[in-house]
Every structure is written in structure tokens, then in C-alpha cells.
Scaffold this motif. Sequence first.
Motif, PDB file in Angstrom:
ATOM      1  N   GLU A   1       0.934  -1.207  -0.012  1.00 27.04           N
ATOM      2  CA  GLU A   1       0.062   0.054   0.151  1.00 27.04           C
ATOM      3  C   GLU A   1       0.909   1.263  -0.098  1.00 27.04           C
ATOM      4  O   GLU A   1       1.829   1.416   0.854  1.00 27.04           O
ATOM      5  CB  GLU A   1      -1.009  -0.088   1.105  1.00 27.04           C
TER       6      GLU A   1
ATOM      7  N   PRO B   1      -3.453  10.274   0.781  1.00 22.37           N
ATOM      8  CA  PRO B   1      -4.695   9.425   1.289  1.00 22.37           C
ATOM      9  C   PRO B   1      -5.457   8.458   0.535  1.00 22.37           C
ATOM     10  O   PRO B   1      -6.125   7.479   1.019  1.00 22.37           O
ATOM     11  CB  PRO B   1      -5.630  10.449   1.660  1.00 22.37           C
ATOM     12  N   ASN B   2      -4.923   8.399  -0.645  1.00 20.87           N
ATOM     13  CA  ASN B   2      -5.661   7.255  -1.651  1.00 20.87           C
ATOM     14  C   ASN B   2      -5.373   5.847  -1.241  1.00 20.87           C
ATOM     15  O   ASN B   2      -6.020   4.944  -1.673  1.00 20.87           O
ATOM     16  CB  ASN B   2      -5.402   7.698  -3.196  1.00 20.87           C
ATOM     17  N   ASN B   3      -3.924   5.858  -0.475  1.00 23.45           N
ATOM     18  CA  ASN B   3      -3.589   4.507  -0.218  1.00 23.45           C
ATOM     19  C   ASN B   3      -3.700   3.264  -1.386  1.00 23.45           C
ATOM     20  O   ASN B   3      -4.212   2.254  -1.278  1.00 23.45           O
ATOM     21  CB  ASN B   3      -4.015   3.886   1.253  1.00 23.45           C
TER      22      ASN B   3
END
Lengths: 333, 324
Positions: B285, B290-292
Amino acid sequence: MTKIGIPRTLSYYTFYPLWKTFLEEIGLEVILSPPTNKKTLDLGVQETVNDACVPIKLYHGHVMALKDKVDFLFIPRLVKADDKNTFCPKFLGLPDMVRFSREDLPPIIDPTFRMKSLRASLFGFLYNIGRQFSASKTSIIQGYLRARKAHKKYHYLLNRGLFPSEAMENLNSPLREIDFPGPGKEELTLAVIGYPYSIFDPYISGNLLKNLQKMGIGIITPENISSKDLKTFSRYLPQNFFWYYSNRAAWAALHLINKAKKIDGIIHVTAFGCGPDAMLNKLLELEAKHHDQLPFLSISIDEHSGEAGILTRLEAFIDMLEHKKKAEGSKTA
Amino acid sequence: MKGYLGIDVGSVSTNLVIIDENDNLLTSHYLRTRGQPIRAVQEGIKKTGADSPENLEIAGVATTGSARRLAGVIAGADTVKNEITAHAVAASHIVPDVQTVLEIGGQDSKIIIIRNGIVVDFAMNTVCAAGTGSFLDHQAARLNVPIEEFGELALKSNNPVRIAGRCSVFAESDMIHKQQTGHALPDIIAGLSEALVRNYLNNVGKGKEILPPIVFQGGVAANPGIKASFEKALEEKVTVPPHFDVMGALGAALIAKRLMSRSDKPTRFLGFELSDFQYEANSFECEDCPNNCEIVNILVGGELHARWGSRCGKWDQIEEKRTG
């Protein structure tokens, strides 16, 4: 300085330069939520009623991203864009929907946006906001004038072919320094029809525009059509929609199909469960069919739609258009 | 002798087809993917290699299906095509004047409208899998009927029961209700077939001009009950082509042939030995935003061969260097 938060979705794509310019002019600091990401969507889905469409869920996600960073949230109640066009009911109820979603939100500034026209009603609308923050009359008038100018320039840039992010970046650049897209040199040009908050959000649209650009496709969206051209087609349908964004999308598509005639197909981006789109989608499909079977693709987005599924459809659609063009070319040759 | 390999890796099955220079089908294989596309492709390549004529030289490879990109890297594909184009190419090849292609696979279904040999319209099912093979599989298991016998049983029915096919959850409770009230098994199965067809035509086929000749392909075309339901609903003859279950792979093979016969580049095919290569996929990941995004690495013999999965594209670098 007092901080006021604006969610980066829904009316953001139409009004952000106007809101921002005015609010800054009356002495507030405007905080914009970050671009949509996985967390925005997750939080939005969590905080919103289950039946809402994904754009409304995203809006709640953007509110969540702002709530601990601002003193106020700016969520105007958008009712009428002019004397004929109403916003979708979810826009009308948006401030209430957000207010009752959670208890720990900062106060919501929700003036009612009900325009006869911008010229006639915008000042009154902004004046009330200004008074709420005890701004001086001078700064309100100054803010109004500057905000209108920003709004006008923003939409001028969109009409010249820029997308919202580009238009916002170039808002303060002199026109001669802006790199406007020239007349399409692309082999294929598509009309991408839909609401700006679905089309221009790369996260929720599965990167639709960028993927099309990577394939070398020219793109025209409703935001790129001038209000004059839209107005021509506001008299085309025996009955228009009630809704502002649906009318814009329909008129833009009608203009591109009937008048501009330089598009090779239409892609309609629709959010799953969108009521107005139940009609708009069918209208576009039939209009495309009646105009020499203009290729039409409908792409439905929701919180589950991955980029892969959208890409498969896009690739197949482009293959189809290329084969069609080749066959037509060999027929005329 | 030159041959062209088409590989179609779907959610349920992995299919491989080799055609010769005159478009004759030399070998075809149908394997279950079982959630392991890499192994399925390797196994398929092994079987295909064992079945091929001694002097066969693969001159082009194309992949399709939902794992087309992955399969493309594993096999060394010359082109990677979406499954709609692949199915259309194959159907037009078998039935040159075809106007409608109905395709129902394990988890998706599509309709392709063809006029004068060119695709003019198509649709795929959305997230709902109510009208697909896995729905039938699931209900067959419920009724304790092997899926292979499902179609024949449906044909024995004289009075199909009506089952709501809009949603597989509703269909299931409806079906249980019909069982409990004493309807005969063939009538229930025929009712299910009709529900699936009705759902398909209302969803995927909505607003499409379905003209003959009609070709029905994909794994579900093995089921004569569904074919009969289509014929009843459309009031037209429906043709199931001989290689209905490997049409995607056949289409890919035809696409590979068309591409390579116009090009003077050698194929990128890694050879039948690739079934012995050590392929490994792992993922991580990305935490840069923040999209991970979940990034997938494909390693061949321990060496990073391809990578994808990032929304921003920064991790795709390696892959672009290779294919670009």
C-alpha cells in the motif's frame, strides 16, 4: 483570521472563484478541502444516508475533511440559478442534510441562493453574508464587484476550452499568457456530458478525462459551451428539465449534436441512482440515435465503480469509433 | 508453420486458442481460473504447448479478459485488447453477417450490436451479477443439480414457474418459495432460465436493436435451457457457435494475427517455457497520499517485471519503459 471552509465538489466547479473572491474580500480566510481521495469517499459513505447518490456522499466526505480546520462551513442553499432553472432537490436540502449528519460540525453558513439573474439578485445574496460577518459596506461592494469579475473570467476561460482546474489556475493570468486548446487536431473528439462534479473529479470518474486524453481523444464538456449557445437550445425541447445542471448538460449535448457537428460520439457520465439522469440519459441516447446513429456510451459511477471497469468500456468504445471511421474512410475513398 | 495465440483470462475461466495463418483453429483450452490467474495462464500455456504441432512457431500473442494486462505481462503479449472487441471479432469471424452478439460469462454479460461487420453499439452489465453464470452456478448448487445437467432439465419443463430475476437475492427467496409449494424441479429450473434471460434483456439489452443473425457465446451458452429461453423471448433463432466458450480467446488470436501480419517486428512471446518460469506477484500500500493505492508488483525469476495500481501513475514507470 476567521476561517471558512468550502468543500471541493458540487457547486465548487461552478461558483468557487465567486465564493472565494467575495469571502476573502470581506476578511475571511478560505480553506478548500483537499482533492477527493479514498478517505473522502469512505468518510462520505459513512456519514450520509444510504440512498443518496455518490456526489452527495462525496460532499459529506469533503465536509469531514474540513470540519476540524475551520470556524465556519460555507454551504449555500442553492435553489434557483435564474428564473427558470432550479437546482436538484438534494442541493436544496444540502445544508440540512449536512447539519444533521453529525453533531461536532462548525456552524454552517447557509444563505439561500435564489437568483432571478446574477445581475438582479447576486448583490443581495452576498450583502447578507457580508452583514453576518459584520463586514463594512465598502468591502461588501468591493467584494461583490471583484467576485462577479472573477466569476465572469472563470466561465470565459471554461468557454475557451479549459477545464475547471486549469481555469482556476489561470484566473489571474493575462489572457495572452494562457495556453488555450486550439481547434482539435485529434483524430477523434468526444462530447463528455454530465455534471461538472462527476466529470471533473478524477477520483470518482475513474480518471475518465485523463484516460481519454492518453488515448489521444479530444474532449468537449458542457462547461466549455458558451451560455449563448446553450440558450439557443433552451428552446429546442418541448419541455425543459426543472434542474439547472440537467438543462445545461442537455442543451450542451443538443448544441454539439445539431450545430457543432464535430463530435464522433457522446459519453454520458451519470451517478448511480440520479433521478434527473433517468430522463437525461434516455434523452441523450435517443437524440444520438436520431442523428445518424451517433455512437453513445453511458458510464455509471458509484462508490464501487473501479477504474478497470470504466477503462474496459472506454477502450471498447474507442475501438468501435476507430473502426467506424476507417470503414467510412474506405467507403468514400 | 506460424501460429497465433489468444489468451482470455476471465474471473471464472482462462481460455487459450491457437490459430494458423488461415485462421483455422489448431488448439483450444478451457481452464478454471480459480482466483489464480498467473497459475491458470502458466498451466494453459503448458497444455497448449504440449498439444501444438512440433513445427509450430508462435508469431503473435494477444490477451483479453479482466486479467488481460496481467496475462499480457506473463505471456509477453504483442497487444492487449478489451473483451468486447475480442468477442465481436470472433463472432464476426464465425458468422460473418452477425448483427447481434449475446455473451454471458461468469461474472459479466454483454451485448454487442454489429452492422456490416462493425461494432456500432454495446453494453455490459453493471455491478450486479444477477444475470450471469455465477448466479446460475449458485442456484444449481442450491437445487442440488450439477450445472452441466441444468440446461437439459430446463428443456423438460412444460410449465415454467415465474421467478423474479431482477436481483439474485430476490430470485433465491422466490425460488425457495416455489420449491416449498411443490413445483417440479424442471419447471423451477426453466423458470430460473427465463428469469435470467428476462433480466439480461431488460438490463444489458435495454434499448438495443436486436436483429438476426444472433450469436450466443460465453460459458453460459453451454446451457441449452438458456438458449431456448432466448429464442422464446426474442422470437428469433439463436446460434451457439462451436467454440462458444473460448470466443474471447479466439478473437484475441485473430487480433494478434491481424496486427503481426502488418508488422515486421518479432513477437514478444516468452515461449512455451514460460510455464516453468517463477512468477511472483506481491503488493504493497502506497502511503504517499490518502488514496493508499494498492500497488502490484509482478516479478519474473525474482526480477521486477511490471507494476501497476497507482492512481497517480508514479509507480507505473517500469511498465511504461518496457512496453513503450
